[in-house]
Write an enzyme that holds these catalytic residues in place. Structure first.
Site, mmCIF file in Angstrom:
data_model
loop_
_atom_site.group_PDB
_atom_site.id
_atom_site.type_symbol
_atom_site.label_atom_id
_atom_site.label_comp_id
_atom_site.label_asym_id
_atom_site.label_seq_id
_atom_site.Cartn_x
_atom_site.Cartn_y
_atom_site.Cartn_z
ATOM 1 C CG ASP A 58 -1.388 1.927 6.785
ATOM 2 O OD1 ASP A 58 -2.292 1.386 5.703
ATOM 3 O OD2 ASP A 58 -1.008 2.349 6.669
ATOM 4 C CG ASP A 87 -4.236 -2.135 2.521
ATOM 5 O OD1 ASP A 87 -4.199 -2.223 2.192
ATOM 6 O OD2 ASP A 87 -3.841 -1.705 3.945
ATOM 7 C CG ASP A 137 -1.629 1.205 0.766
ATOM 8 O OD1 ASP A 137 -2.493 1.217 0.151
ATOM 9 O OD2 ASP A 137 -1.884 1.608 2.447
#
Length: 948
Positions: A678, A682, A363
């Site tokens: 995080d 996700d 990410d």
């Protein structure tokens, strides 16, 4: 207000999780949800709906219980085979053997349970992230209620700092901005607009007329109708995805399970073959036919039992009893080393899996970047100024043309910084932590974009408290999506005129309101040429994925003339360009990943241009590879996507479903996928990936509880350290598997060939157990603590489906098996000649020869290719301790009288030791010769490749 005036619907069920509310006109929503935009629901109606739909919370699923975790430790085929062996040993009266095997099984289970006793808390974490209370309008009155009591149709009030308690369709928005990074990955707060009706298929991150459960209001205020609660919210959909995604076995688990099945099957086959060979060899068919099978078995019960015990002994020799325990201990110690390198592992086998990763999906926001908007460029008077510094730390330099400049000596620049700071509501807070040492940190309260301007001004020595004392705010017009600007009016003591209006906003909008520009202390008319330069500077910044804001001002005589002042004749001051900057340590980490042959993929909810700019800066985007958006991915079927998935390095504007699909696509073509993240968004992909990696500081509880590994410092560079550690651990596992298997094959050949040759059995079952559990176990554990090879991060990942026992190991194991057999049988035959009247003495000679050979060979096993002479022989202190301990224990077994009746040993004189010493060195010499042959073959192969 009477009951009749409130909204009440009897005996009618309402939709929870209304389909695409962002695409519905408000009057349609009001009609479908039977609510009222002014008075909300009645208390009675709210209670009725609560009884129908249940509380506004996420469903909990039972975690893994302690006893389930214990039971899982005994599902391994190798462990089951060991348990079966112990029961057989009990049945035939070999209680010592049975106790030894069961002790190893229990130790292995205890270690596994202690390391893996972590309950799955994903849904509880999601629940904690939801707002605990909500402000609603019921019966025409505003009240605060527990968020669990919200129902579809409720009217919710939002203000800055609130967590959004359910999914809402906004009916009112005043300068409303909501931080949705934990849900969509968008790095900046999203500006909301209640008046728009959007396309039905618009991505989640672009639904400006909606608010979602668990996100945070950072600015402004608003109202919304509850369209979904509990498991029907976007959070709830993610929770359902988490429960639907099953955790898969890691490559190490699959390989060890495969190895255990092969060894177990081989052991059973060998046991049966040897038993049949013995029966055939010792049985005379004529006698069996004349006496009958039952009578023959009864008459020769002792011989048959001895033959059966021999076959069981050989089966025990085929199974490396110490392997499960050594693997578990090695992985546990590897986990401890990873903690020191800021990586916390939640499951034992995950410590190795990261070392096999061929792809890392990361990410962007907060993982590759700092998640702190930072101004990096300022444009004033046709000059660009580059600003240094990191995040919200108010230290940095202004540079122009590569030279550091003092902003206080540049009046137009200082005036722009004053305007950016005063036309601003963010607050920069200094935090002093007094632990073992004093540490200074900075925290931003308010909108991140405004915070970047506050930090910019602080780098030039301007602070809000002092500046607002000098120029206090007397009026303001908050930012709104229609005007795309914010205005504040400040008193200027001694000024003529006495007030000054500062305006900041979108450059294209603000420039239309400007008639002048500031030029070295003078106000000059804004010519078309200067307008063109300003627009060119804006385009140059935007092309670098910078978010650009313009700042202007206007002297005014009265604060009440504000509306007039901000709409005409503004004085243009300049432009500021900001970005969520990459973490400095990420550059080297990405370069190391490339050297290690690992594909890096960026997955983000941000726009394509922003993602591509960061990807290019970090070298994520390989030349000729693609950047794909979520909507583009939606238009592809799985077959088309799999064709290009290996050539896509950047994914932008993606949803949680996209992330899972990306991971699945990469795994379909054979990749071992690691997923970092995080946010809540996700979590499903973290669970689906071969190994999920969550951020420990900024990561949500959902991500942490779903992931296999947590980075305790949120540092992307720690992933590289974890990859290196994983590769080292796998390399060490190969070393001790080779070490254990070659010894076991040698034991099999020793017993098998002795039977074929008509010799007595050289090794008793207790000898085999001692060899496998004690003699081999300690050095094998020391091999698991070897330091990594210097070039371990310069090698490409091994093929994902490559077995632990590859062609190279098969060759080395065969060589060692033959060498061990030759030395042990040679010593046994020598013992029979030296002590013709004592089988125990000959067996003791074979026993100590095999042990000594194994201890010598442990040093040659420290590297699969590097010769012993090039290694620092005693650099692994654990190996020195292990071999010394094993040797002393062997001497105790041989020479202490208490052990003689258990191990059937004989006190060997010194001359016998001197006689067998050369035999103990044969396996080590053979191992070094094998390394030399393999290295010569590799050199010839490399030479052939260069010539071709």
């Amino acid at each position: 207000m009477t009951k009749e005036e409130t909204t009440t619907i009897d005996n009618e069920e309402l939709p929870n999780g209304l389909a695409k509310p962002h695409a519905q006109p408000l009057d349609t929503l009001v009609r479908v949800l039977h609510t009222d935009l002014k008075h909300g629901l009645s208390t009675e109606e709210a209670q009725r709906r609560l009884a129908i739909y249940g509380p506004n919370k996420l469903q909990e699923t039972a975690g893994v219980s302690f006893w389930q975790l214990v039971l899982d430790q005994f599902k391994n085929f190798l462990v089951l085979l060991l348990i079966a062996s112990s029961f057989i040993s009990m049945a035939i009266g070999e209680w010592v053997d049975a106790a030894a095997i069961l002790a190893i099984v229990i130790i292995n289970a205890v270690l596994g349970v202690l390391q893996e006793w972590r309950a799955e808390q994903s849904l509880q974490a999601l629940k904690r992230m939801a707002a605990p209370t909500a402000v609603v309008i019921r019966d025409g009155h505003q009240e605060t209620i527990p968020s669990e009591q919200l129902v579809p149709g409720d009217l919710v009030v939002l203000t800055a700092g609130n967590n959004v308690p359910a999914d809402l369709r906004l009916i009112e928005s005043v300068n409303l901005r909501i931080q949705e990074a934990s849900l969509t990955g968008e790095s900046t707060p999203v500006e909301k607009n209640a008046s728009v009706v959007l396309d039905a298929d618009i991505p989640l991150g672009d639904r400006r007329n909606s608010a979602f459960m668990g996100t945070v209001v950072t600015y402004g205020r608003g109202k919304g109708i509850v369209t979904a609660t509990g498991m029907h919210t976007q959070f709830g959909l993610i929770a359902q995805m988490l429960s639907a995604v099953t955790a898969e076995e890691t490559p190490l688990q699959r390989r060890l399970e495969e190895l255990g099945r092969v060894l177990g099957t081989a052991a059973l086959a060998i046991c049966g073959i040897i038993f049949l060979i013995g029966i055939i060899r010792d049985t005379q068919p004529g006698i069996v036919l004349s006496q009958g099978i039952a009578a023959y078995l009864s008459a020769h019960e002792g011989e048959i039992l001895e033959l059966f015990m021999t076959a069981i002994s050989l089966a025990i020799a085929a199974v490396p009893e110490g392997l499960p325990a050594v693997v578990t201990i090695c992985l546990a110690l590897g986990m401890q080393r990873m903690v020191r390198r800021h990586a916390l592992l939640r499951r034992l086998p995950a410590v190795e899996t990261l070392g096999t990763a061929t792809v890392i999906c990361s990410d962007k926001t907060g993982t590759l970047t700092q998640n702190e908007m930072t101004v990096t460029q300022v444009w004033v008077n046709d000059k660009f100024y580059h600003v240094t510094g990191q995040g919200y730390t108010p230290y940095g330099e202004f540079k122009q043309g590569g030279q550091t400049v003092d902003p206080r000596s540049i009046p137009p620049l200082m005036l722009l910084l004053q305007g950016a700071l005063l036309c601003n509501d963010a607050q920069l807070e200094r935090i002093i932590q007094n632990n073992s040492e004093t540490k200074e940190t900075w925290r931003m309260v308010g909108d991140p974009t405004e915070g970047a301007l506050v930090v910019l001004a602080a780098k030039a020595g301007l602070w809000r408290e002092q500046l607002e004392k000098e120029q206090p705010r007397v009026a303001e017009v908050p930012f709104d999506s229609a005007s795309k600007r914010m205005t504040t009016v400040h008193a200027v003591p001694g000024g003529n005129p006495p007030f000054r209006a500062y305006v900041k906003g979108a450059p294209d909008i603000l420039l239309q309101l400007c008639s002048y520009f500031q030029d070295d202390g003078q106000v000059k008319p804004l010519t078309e040429e200067m307008r063109a330069k300003i627009l060119a500077a804006n385009d140059a910044m935007a092309s670098q994925a910078l978010r650009v804001l313009a700042v202007a001002y206007r002297p005014i005589s009265e604060a009440k003339a504000l509306d007039w002042a901000e709409k005409r004749n503004l004085v243009f001051l300049g432009l500021t360009g900001m970005i969520d900057p990459p973490r400095p340590e990420v550059y080297d980490a990405v370069a190391t990943c490339r050297k290690a042959g690992i594909k890096a993929v960026m997955i983000t909810g941000d726009h394509r241009d922003t993602a591509v700019a960061i990807a290019k800066e970090l070298d994520f985007l390989t030349a000729g590879h693609l950047a794909l958006t979520g909507p583009e991915l939606d238009r592809m079927d799985d077959e088309d996507f799999i064709k290009i998935v290996d050539n896509v390095d950047v994914y932008a504007r993606v949803s949680p479903e996209h992330k899972v699909r990306i991971v699945d696509g990469l795994k379909t073509i054979g990749h071992i996928v690691a997923m970092t993240g995080d946010g809540v968004n996700d979590a499903p992909a973290l669970k689906r990936a071969d190994i999920g990696i969550a951020m420990g500081i900024t990561g949500t509880d959902v991500a942490k509880e779903t992931a296999d590994m947590i980075l305790t410092d949120d540092n992307f560079a720690s992933i590289v350290a974890a990859v290196e550690e994983g590769r080292i651990i796998y390399s060490n596992i190969r070393k001790f598997v080779y070490y254990l298997l070659s010894c076991n094959i040698g034991e099999i050949l020793v017993i098998f060939l002795s039977m074929l040759a008509g010799l007595p059995i050289p090794l008793r079952p207790i000898h085999l157990l001692w060899l496998n559990l004690v003699t081999d176990g300690l050095p094998a554990l020391a091999l698991g603590l070897e330091a990594g090879e210097p070039d371990i991060m310069n090698r490409p990942p091994r093929p994902p489906r490559e077995p632990i026992i590859n062609r190279e190991m098969i060759w080395n194991t065969a060589v060692q098996g033959i060498a061990i057999t030759a030395s042990t049988l040679g010593a046994f035959v020598l013992g029979l000649r030296l002590y013709p009247d004592s089988l125990v003495a000959a067996q003791t000679i074979a026993f100590v020869t095999l042990i000594s050979a194994e201890l010598w060979r442990a040093y040659t096993s420290r590297s699969e290719r590097c010769p012993l002479l090039k290694l620092r022989v005693f650099s692994n202190r654990y190996m020195v301790l292990a071999t010394l301990s094993s040797f002393l224990l062997m001497l105790a077994v041989v020479y202490l009288p208490v052990f003689e009746p258990v191990f059937y040993t004989f006190e060997l004189p010194l001359r016998t030791w001197l006689t067998i010493l050369p035999l103990t060195l044969i396996p080590s010499i053979a191992a070094e010769l094998s390394k030399w042959i393999l290295s010569r073959q590799e050199c010839r192969q490399r030479s052939t490749m260069k010539v071709s």
